[in-house]
Design a protein around this motif. Structure first.
Motif, short mmCIF file in Angstrom:
data_model
loop_
_atom_site.label_atom_id
_atom_site.label_comp_id
_atom_site.label_asym_id
_atom_site.label_seq_id
_atom_site.Cartn_x
_atom_site.Cartn_y
_atom_site.Cartn_z
N VAL A 78 7.36 -3.56 6.46
CA VAL A 78 7.64 -2.77 7.37
C VAL A 78 9.35 -2.08 6.28
CG1 VAL A 78 8.01 -1.17 9.13
CG2 VAL A 78 6.29 -2.49 9.04
N ASP A 79 9.96 -2.87 6.51
CA ASP A 79 11.45 -2.80 5.89
C ASP A 79 11.37 -1.84 4.42
OD1 ASP A 79 14.28 -2.42 5.74
OD2 ASP A 79 13.91 -4.02 4.35
N ILE A 80 10.91 -2.61 3.59
CA ILE A 80 10.24 -1.87 2.32
C ILE A 80 9.97 -0.88 2.29
CG2 ILE A 80 8.26 -3.77 1.09
CD1 ILE A 80 11.99 -2.98 -0.60
N ALA A 81 8.89 -0.79 3.15
CA ALA A 81 8.06 0.44 2.86
C ALA A 81 9.10 1.54 3.71
CB ALA A 81 6.72 0.67 3.70
N GLN A 82 10.07 1.21 4.72
CA GLN A 82 10.19 1.86 5.12
C GLN A 82 11.84 2.14 3.48
OE1 GLN A 82 11.95 0.04 8.61
NE2 GLN A 82 10.50 1.38 10.14
N ARG A 83 12.02 2.01 3.54
CA ARG A 83 13.22 2.09 2.22
C ARG A 83 12.76 2.37 1.31
NH1 ARG A 83 14.66 -4.25 1.54
NH2 ARG A 83 15.70 -3.17 -0.81
N HIS B 137 13.84 6.78 -0.12
CA HIS B 137 13.74 7.00 -1.44
C HIS B 137 12.88 7.78 -1.96
CE1 HIS B 137 16.81 4.10 -2.70
NE2 HIS B 137 16.87 3.44 -1.75
N GLY B 138 12.61 9.01 -1.10
CA GLY B 138 11.34 9.39 -1.87
C GLY B 138 9.48 9.57 -2.21
N PHE B 139 9.90 8.16 -2.07
CA PHE B 139 8.22 7.58 -2.52
C PHE B 139 7.21 8.18 -1.99
CE2 PHE B 139 11.08 4.32 -5.01
CZ PHE B 139 10.10 4.49 -6.13
N ALA B 140 5.17 8.51 -2.43
CA ALA B 140 5.09 10.11 -1.78
C ALA B 140 3.85 8.64 -0.96
CB ALA B 140 4.17 10.34 -2.94
N ARG B 141 3.82 7.36 -1.92
CA ARG B 141 2.80 6.55 -1.49
C ARG B 141 2.99 4.87 -0.78
NH1 ARG B 141 -1.07 9.14 0.23
NH2 ARG B 141 -2.54 7.10 1.27
N VAL B 142 2.74 3.66 -0.26
CA VAL B 142 3.25 2.35 -0.41
C VAL B 142 1.39 2.40 0.12
CG1 VAL B 142 3.37 2.05 2.09
CG2 VAL B 142 4.25 1.04 0.85
N SER B 143 1.68 0.81 -1.06
CA SER B 143 0.00 -0.03 -0.81
C SER B 143 0.96 -1.59 -1.08
CB SER B 143 -0.64 0.07 -1.79
OG SER B 143 -0.16 0.19 -3.03
N ALA B 144 -0.34 -2.66 -0.94
CA ALA B 144 -0.33 -3.42 -1.28
C ALA B 144 -1.67 -4.44 -1.57
CB ALA B 144 0.15 -4.71 -0.33
N GLY B 145 -1.60 -5.37 -2.79
CA GLY B 145 -2.95 -5.92 -3.01
C GLY B 145 -3.43 -7.30 -1.69
N GLU B 146 -5.07 -6.79 -1.68
CA GLU B 146 -5.21 -8.43 -1.02
C GLU B 146 -6.23 -8.65 -0.99
OE1 GLU B 146 -7.53 -6.79 3.52
OE2 GLU B 146 -9.72 -7.49 2.16
N THR C 192 -2.32 -4.39 8.12
CA THR C 192 -0.35 -4.32 7.62
C THR C 192 -0.20 -3.18 7.40
OG1 THR C 192 -0.66 -6.71 6.28
CG2 THR C 192 1.17 -5.20 5.95
N PHE C 193 -1.08 -2.38 6.79
CA PHE C 193 -0.62 -1.38 6.58
C PHE C 193 -0.79 0.03 7.73
CE2 PHE C 193 -0.01 -2.17 1.89
CZ PHE C 193 0.82 -1.65 2.54
N THR C 194 -1.59 -0.24 9.51
CA THR C 194 -1.66 0.36 10.26
C THR C 194 -0.38 -0.08 11.27
OG1 THR C 194 -3.86 -0.68 10.69
CG2 THR C 194 -2.69 0.14 12.78
N VAL C 195 0.31 -1.51 11.06
CA VAL C 195 1.79 -1.44 11.29
C VAL C 195 2.86 -0.74 10.44
CG1 VAL C 195 3.17 -3.28 11.61
CG2 VAL C 195 1.10 -3.69 12.50
N VAL C 196 2.57 -0.39 8.90
CA VAL C 196 3.45 0.29 8.15
C VAL C 196 2.76 1.93 8.75
CG1 VAL C 196 3.84 1.12 5.94
CG2 VAL C 196 3.27 -0.69 6.03
N VAL D 217 -0.24 5.72 2.36
CA VAL D 217 -0.47 4.92 3.24
C VAL D 217 -1.90 4.28 2.19
CG1 VAL D 217 0.63 3.97 5.00
CG2 VAL D 217 -1.50 4.41 5.30
N SER D 218 -2.27 2.67 1.55
CA SER D 218 -3.50 3.10 0.43
C SER D 218 -3.83 1.33 0.77
CB SER D 218 -3.49 3.61 -0.72
OG SER D 218 -3.22 4.24 -0.98
N THR D 219 -4.82 0.84 0.44
CA THR D 219 -5.08 -0.42 0.22
C THR D 219 -5.81 -0.87 -1.31
OG1 THR D 219 -7.42 0.06 0.77
CG2 THR D 219 -6.52 -0.72 2.90
N ASP D 220 -4.52 -1.84 -1.52
CA ASP D 220 -5.11 -2.40 -3.31
C ASP D 220 -5.71 -3.82 -2.59
OD1 ASP D 220 -3.93 -0.25 -4.10
OD2 ASP D 220 -1.98 -0.51 -4.37
N VAL D 221 -6.72 -4.06 -3.44
CA VAL D 221 -8.23 -3.12 -3.45
C VAL D 221 -8.24 -3.70 -2.73
CG1 VAL D 221 -7.51 -1.84 -5.32
CG2 VAL D 221 -9.09 -3.75 -5.40
#
Length: 333
Positions: free
Chosen positions: A19-24, A28-37, A46-50, A59-63
């Motif tokens: 969550v901390d890195i997503a908030q950062r 910084h103006g990033f449009a989306r955040v995701s992570a691989g499963e 994870t991204f429900t919490v984010v 937020v996206s799921t990869d993949v």
């Protein structure tokens, strides 16, 4: 032009850290955040919490693997995530890999492209509401419908693809394409397959969000950044399944791929793997060096015709301070 961030969840020992890195990234103006499963955390939870702890970042799921969840479950997941995130969710899918499909999900890695195509078809049916009725080569189902009212604009479906047929499928049926480890020329060539798919689907490239993943490390200590990135890229090419290496070889680097793979097969020699990756190819596939160099290389990917966003991926071994340095270097692009 926008930037997305791909988080390496293996670097994080808690959801709070992710969550901390997503908030950062959001700051910084990033449009989306995701992570691989793969075999670690479930990315839906994870991204429900984010999403709950951020304000505007997508937020996206990869993949998510079509071998690990039924198509109807993927549709339910996407629609629920759409509701939970206030419309910020995109569903990331891919063909997965033999290792994940067979050794983790217990499924035969058979006809992955057909399975992915039918998965997308069924998700679209659920999105449309009413009863689902599908008679495919992989899936046959029907008689039940989604218990709810799908939104007028349901979550986009992104497809991670490398090869020509998979990329054509993304262009024809998906809302987004998320390639990785392509040179500029390789990306332009593969974009022709994407465009052909879009035309087959009676669409244009403007209907598909193209967001290549570029591994980035921006540090004042230039050689440290390049060494870490070189090691990560070489590992992806030579040891992380066959697909990335095959893709890079097909882009004109067969000899380099063979040398990197040989170093892995001989003695899992990661130093020799990294040494076999020439500077020219490293700089064509990734963005590593000083903040100015990294910014320039990411801007070059942004400038490729048809690219809508660049997905910034960290590299293995980066400290928290090095990640912040990279985010700051790219802030505002």
């Amino acid at each position: 032009m926008t930037l997305d961030l791909v988080v390496m969840t293996s670097d994080h020992d808690s959801l709070d850290s992710i969550v901390d890195i997503a908030q950062r990234a959001e700051n910084h103006g990033f449009a989306r955040v995701s992570a691989g499963e793969t075999t670690g955390r479930d990315m839906v939870t994870t991204f429900t919490v984010v999403a709950e702890r951020t304000d505007s970042i997508g937020v996206s799921t990869d993949v998510l693997s079509p071998f690990g969840r039924a198509p109807t479950v993927l549709a339910q997941t996407a629609l629920t995530m759409h509701e939970a995130t206030g419309g910020r969710f995109r569903l990331g899918l891919g063909t997965s890999s033999p290792a994940i499909a067979e050794r983790w999900h217990g499924a035969e890695f058979d006809r992955p492209l057909r399975r992915l195509r039918e998965t997308i078809d069924i998700i679209r049916e659920v999105y449309e509401g009413g009863r689902v009725s599908y008679d495919g080569e992989i899936f046959e189902l029907g008689g039940l419908g989604y218990e709810g009212t799908p939104p007028e604009t349901p979550p986009g479906i992104d497809v991670a693809a490398l090869g020509p047929k998979a990329t054509e499928l993304a262009g024809r049926f998906a809302d987004g394409w998320v390639p990785q480890l392509f040179t500029h020329d390789g990306l332009r060539t593969r974009m022709e397959d994407l465009e052909r798919g879009a035309e087959l689907g009676d669409r244009t490239l403007e209907d598909v969000r193209v967001a290549p993943l570029v591994r980035c490390c921006a540090l004042e200590e230039r050689e440290t950044a390049r060494a870490k990135t070189r090691s990560m890229v070489a590992f992806l090419i030579g040891a992380y399944g066959p697909f990335y290496g095959n893709s890079v070889a097909e882009q004109g680097y067969e000899d380099v791929v063979d040398e990197i793979r040989a170093a892995w097969e001989d003695d899992c020699d990661t130093e020799a793997m990294a040494a076999a990756l020439p500077d020219s190819l490293l700089d064509s596939l990734a963005a590593a060096g000083t903040p100015e160099e990294v910014r320039d290389r990411v801007e070059a990917f942004q400038a490729i015709d048809g690219v809508d966003a660049v997905r910034v991926g960290f590299v293995k071994g980066m400290t928290d301070e090095e990640k912040e340095s990279t985010l700051a270097a790219l802030s505002g692009l």
